[in-house]
Structure formats: C-alpha cells, structure tokens
Design a protein around this motif. Structure first.
Motif, mmCIF file in Angstrom:
data_model
loop_
_atom_site.group_PDB
_atom_site.id
_atom_site.type_symbol
_atom_site.label_atom_id
_atom_site.label_comp_id
_atom_site.label_asym_id
_atom_site.label_seq_id
_atom_site.Cartn_x
_atom_site.Cartn_y
_atom_site.Cartn_z
ATOM 1 N N ASP A 28 52.442 -20.574 -2.891
ATOM 2 C CA ASP A 28 53.730 -19.889 -2.920
ATOM 3 C C ASP A 28 53.614 -18.687 -3.850
ATOM 4 O O ASP A 28 53.498 -18.844 -5.063
ATOM 5 N N GLY A 29 53.589 -17.476 -3.269
ATOM 6 C CA GLY A 29 53.457 -16.267 -4.060
ATOM 7 C C GLY A 29 52.156 -16.186 -4.829
ATOM 8 O O GLY A 29 52.089 -15.596 -5.911
ATOM 9 N N PHE A 30 51.087 -16.745 -4.273
ATOM 10 C CA PHE A 30 49.784 -16.845 -4.922
ATOM 11 C C PHE A 30 49.143 -15.466 -5.046
ATOM 12 O O PHE A 30 49.139 -14.687 -4.082
ATOM 13 N N GLY A 31 48.584 -15.140 -6.223
ATOM 14 C CA GLY A 31 47.967 -13.831 -6.410
ATOM 15 C C GLY A 31 46.893 -13.846 -7.479
ATOM 16 O O GLY A 31 46.897 -14.683 -8.385
ATOM 17 N N ARG B 296 47.783 -10.851 -3.309
ATOM 18 C CA ARG B 296 49.012 -11.358 -3.908
ATOM 19 C C ARG B 296 50.018 -11.740 -2.836
ATOM 20 O O ARG B 296 49.840 -11.424 -1.652
ATOM 21 N N GLU B 297 51.068 -12.441 -3.275
ATOM 22 C CA GLU B 297 52.144 -12.885 -2.383
ATOM 23 C C GLU B 297 51.615 -13.681 -1.180
ATOM 24 O O GLU B 297 52.063 -13.487 -0.048
ATOM 25 N N VAL B 298 50.651 -14.564 -1.441
ATOM 26 C CA VAL B 298 50.126 -15.419 -0.376
ATOM 27 C C VAL B 298 50.916 -16.727 -0.384
ATOM 28 O O VAL B 298 50.896 -17.462 -1.375
ATOM 29 N N SER B 299 51.606 -17.009 0.695
ATOM 30 C CA SER B 299 52.410 -18.229 0.811
ATOM 31 C C SER B 299 52.148 -18.888 2.163
ATOM 32 O O SER B 299 52.369 -18.276 3.202
ATOM 33 N N PHE B 300 51.667 -20.111 2.144
ATOM 34 C CA PHE B 300 51.440 -20.849 3.388
ATOM 35 C C PHE B 300 51.261 -22.329 3.061
ATOM 36 O O PHE B 300 51.111 -22.710 1.898
ATOM 37 N N ARG B 301 51.272 -23.139 4.085
ATOM 38 C CA ARG B 301 51.004 -24.571 3.940
ATOM 39 C C ARG B 301 50.048 -24.998 5.031
ATOM 40 O O ARG B 301 50.279 -24.726 6.211
ATOM 41 N N ASP C 212 52.116 -20.069 -7.337
ATOM 42 C CA ASP C 212 51.730 -21.485 -7.416
ATOM 43 C C ASP C 212 50.836 -21.842 -6.241
ATOM 44 O O ASP C 212 50.966 -21.298 -5.144
ATOM 45 N N ALA C 213 49.944 -22.796 -6.482
ATOM 46 C CA ALA C 213 49.088 -23.317 -5.417
ATOM 47 C C ALA C 213 48.678 -24.740 -5.761
ATOM 48 O O ALA C 213 48.486 -25.079 -6.930
ATOM 49 N N GLU C 214 48.564 -25.562 -4.743
ATOM 50 C CA GLU C 214 48.071 -26.924 -4.895
ATOM 51 C C GLU C 214 47.045 -27.205 -3.802
ATOM 52 O O GLU C 214 47.245 -26.853 -2.644
ATOM 53 N N VAL C 215 45.955 -27.836 -4.192
ATOM 54 C CA VAL C 215 44.919 -28.250 -3.253
ATOM 55 C C VAL C 215 44.727 -29.750 -3.425
ATOM 56 O O VAL C 215 44.311 -30.204 -4.494
ATOM 57 N N GLY C 216 45.060 -30.513 -2.408
ATOM 58 C CA GLY C 216 44.972 -31.958 -2.529
ATOM 59 C C GLY C 216 45.848 -32.504 -3.645
ATOM 60 O O GLY C 216 45.497 -33.498 -4.296
ATOM 61 N N GLY C 217 46.990 -31.846 -3.891
ATOM 62 C CA GLY C 217 47.886 -32.271 -4.952
ATOM 63 C C GLY C 217 47.493 -31.806 -6.335
ATOM 64 O O GLY C 217 48.188 -32.102 -7.311
ATOM 65 N N GLY D 185 61.269 -10.890 0.066
ATOM 66 C CA GLY D 185 62.395 -11.565 0.701
ATOM 67 C C GLY D 185 61.871 -12.437 1.810
ATOM 68 O O GLY D 185 60.898 -12.095 2.452
ATOM 69 N N THR D 186 62.480 -13.585 2.037
ATOM 70 C CA THR D 186 62.018 -14.489 3.080
ATOM 71 C C THR D 186 63.199 -14.978 3.891
ATOM 72 O O THR D 186 64.312 -15.122 3.404
ATOM 73 N N ALA D 187 62.930 -15.237 5.164
ATOM 74 C CA ALA D 187 63.951 -15.818 6.030
ATOM 75 C C ALA D 187 63.284 -16.817 6.928
ATOM 76 O O ALA D 187 62.197 -16.590 7.406
ATOM 77 N N ALA D 188 63.893 -17.960 7.158
ATOM 78 C CA ALA D 188 63.276 -18.997 7.988
ATOM 79 C C ALA D 188 64.301 -19.558 8.947
ATOM 80 O O ALA D 188 65.494 -19.575 8.675
ATOM 81 N N GLU D 189 63.819 -20.045 10.080
ATOM 82 C CA GLU D 189 64.709 -20.676 11.041
ATOM 83 C C GLU D 189 64.272 -22.102 11.280
ATOM 84 O O GLU D 189 63.106 -22.440 11.170
ATOM 85 N N GLU D 190 65.198 -22.973 11.592
ATOM 86 C CA GLU D 190 64.937 -24.384 11.740
ATOM 87 C C GLU D 190 64.136 -24.645 13.011
ATOM 88 O O GLU D 190 64.208 -23.884 13.977
ATOM 89 N N PRO D 191 63.350 -25.752 13.033
ATOM 90 C CA PRO D 191 62.592 -26.094 14.237
ATOM 91 C C PRO D 191 63.531 -26.335 15.418
ATOM 92 O O PRO D 191 64.634 -26.835 15.266
ATOM 93 N N SER D 192 63.069 -25.994 16.610
ATOM 94 C CA SER D 192 63.848 -26.245 17.813
ATOM 95 C C SER D 192 62.951 -26.821 18.877
ATOM 96 O O SER D 192 61.733 -26.847 18.754
#
Length: 324
Positions: free
Chosen positions: A17-20, A30-35, A69-74, A285-292
């Motif tokens: 989340d916002g990894f840099g 920078r600003e790397v965010s993914f799961r 922030d970042a986590e790898v295997g917790g 800025g971020t925007a997300a939509e719910e699964p459909s």
C-alpha cells in the motif's frame, strides 16, 4: 502430516500500500499498491530503468523501502527484511545472484544443496547420518530440477555442461532450479523474457505458471507481461493507472501524481541503510467498485500501474546492491 506441510509450504501472500523506495537522486519506484494471493504469478512490467528490479528486490527483502506499507507472508517490510529473505529466493539477478560461467550445472546444484543444508537446515537434520543427509540433498536437487523443467540429459555434456555453454532458456531454468532447492514461499526472477525468442518466452512463462500452480508465489520482471498474470507496470513518467488485485473479481482505479523530488533531499541509503524523509510526497486518489456478477474471472489479466520513477533513482538504488 505436519512435517510434510512444512516441507511443502504454501506460497506467501504479498500486499503493498503506497510502497516506495528512494535513491540518492530520486525515487526508484513509489505508490505501488496491490494484493497477490499465495500462488499468484505477478509480472513486474516496464522499460529498463523504471525501477522493476528495485521493486523485485524490495519485495524479497533485499532492498529497504522508504515509503508505504508492505507484507510478505504476513511479515512487514522493511522491519522484517531478514525474515522475508528466509522465505524467499531469487533466480538469476545480474549483480545480485548470478550463475558462475565457469561452474558446471552439477557443481552449481551440489553447491546450492550443500549451502541449503548448512545454513537453513534444522539441528535435527544436521545430526542425521552422512548417507541420509546425502540422500536428502539428492532428492531436493531432483525435485527442483524437475520443477524447473531442466532436462540434464538433453544438455551438450549432461550435468557436466558449463554454464557458459547453456542457452539462455536453460540458464533461466537452472537459476530457478537453484532457487527452488530451498522450497521458498516466494520466488523472484529478473529479466524473465530478456533475449528470448517467442517460443522460448512462451516456455519461460509456462514454467513460471507451473511453479505458481504448485503453490509458490512468483514475482517476475519482464518487458511484456502475459495476459493471465497480475501485471504491475512501472513507468518512467507520470502515470494514471488502472488495475485489479490478483485473484480478485473487483476492478479498481487509481490516479497518482508525483511531486518533483529534489536530489539534495534524497540522502538515504536505498539498500540496508536508514530511513529517508519523503519531502517530495505524492498526492494520490483511489476509487473502487464492488464485485459484481459481470466481473472479470479470477484468472483474467489483472493490471496495476505504479507511479512515476526516475531512471537515475532506480540506477542509484541498484548501485547500493552492487548492480550498477
């Protein structure tokens, strides 16, 4: 059952989340965010100098991040870098983990198995009889070679073939086999498609898919990602990205803008040094939509684009690891 589970662990989830990471002359990325879920295939795509390798090394605990922030295997980065290194392994990364051209394939495999047994083995394993330890090492080698699709009999001189005589694809297979001897939860591979023909590139990605399918999470740096991978795109200029999380049906959009970084403010060590002050903070800025029900399938081509980086920042950060 518990012992078997330990010997064949599931992959490590990777969440950022916002990894840099910042080098002396600017941001490497920078600003790397993914799961990415355990067993995901993550392709880090972008041009040379855009921070691809720095991101790979940071996520495997080899370079210290400075933002987000970042986590790898917790395990949280950068605080648990040493622990992340223990559960991850690198294929060939120039200047960091390279094959010795003078060594034969067999010498590389035996050396890696010996190091694995010496430094990563349990006390109980070290107390086993020599014959039993040798048999365990052979089994580890055979398992890793099979998983990497390395056909020793097809090499020019079999296992006695020198690395300098290997084709690019076979060298890639060998480097992955060496990494898999340690049965890592996370595998990092650099320059996956470098100097490969279309046919060899397809084989390389098929190999990485099979490793991911076995449960090991895979991070692969490339110039062009395959359609079924979670794609992280690093850019050398301003970016307005779109993307999805790995194995998630929901789509997400994000827009990032980086404030120009003053090189004089970048006084931190990008490898294992102290934290830096992020004076050139980004507005995001971020925007997300719910699964459909109409969402993309889980194995569709997810894509996440990182914010801008500087080529100088990426080069400086890599120089901290010895790779100029």
């Amino acid at each position: 059952m518990g012992t078997e589970a330990e010997e064949h662990p599931h992959g490590a989830a990777v969440v950022t989340d916002g990894f840099g990471l910042k080098g002396p002359r600017g941001w490497a990325f920078r600003e790397v965010s993914f799961r990415a879920e355990p067993g995901a295939l993550v392709a880090i795509e972008g041009p040379s100098g855009s921070g691809r390798t720095c991101l790979l090394l940071a996520l495997t605990g080899r370079m210290k991040s400075h933002e987000g922030d970042a986590e790898v295997g917790g395990l949280a980065l950068p605080r648990r870098m040493a622990a992340v290194r223990r559960i991850s392994a690198l294929g060939q990364v120039p200047g960091v983990s390279e094959l010795d051209p003078a060594f034969t394939v067999a010498e590389h495999l035996r050396e890696r198995a010996l190091l694995q047994r010496r430094y990563d083995g349990s006390v109980r394993a070290l107390l086993r009889r020599p014959a039993e330890r040798a048999a365990t090492s052979r089994a580890r080698i055979e398992e890793a070679v099979a998983a990497a699709g390395l056909d020793l009999a097809a090499l020019p001189k079999g296992e006695r073939t020198s690395v300098r005589d290997l084709e690019r694809l076979e060298a890639l297979r060998l480097s992955i086999a060496l990494a898999l001897i340690g049965r890592p939860l996370l595998l990092g591979v650099d320059d996956t498609d470098l100097k490969l023909s279309d046919a060899d590139r397809a084989e390389a990605w098929a190999l990485l898919r099979s490793v991911a399918a076995s449960g090991t999470t895979v991070l692969a740096v490339c110039s062009e990602a395959p359609a079924d991978a979670l794609r992280l795109t690093t850019l050398a200029g301003a970016a307005k990205p779109t993307g999805e999380s790995a194995r998630q049906p929901a789509a997400a959009e994000s827009a990032t803008r980086e404030t120009a970084a003053d090189p004089a403010d970048a006084d931190a060590d990008a490898g294992t040094g102290t934290d830096t002050d992020a004076d050139g903070a980004a507005e995001a800025g971020t925007a997300a939509e719910e699964p459909s029900d109409d969402a993309a399938p889980a194995d569709a081509a997810p894509d996440t684009t990182t914010a801008s980086t500087t080529e100088e920042g990426a080069a400086d950060a890599l120089a901290e690891t010895g790779r100029a």
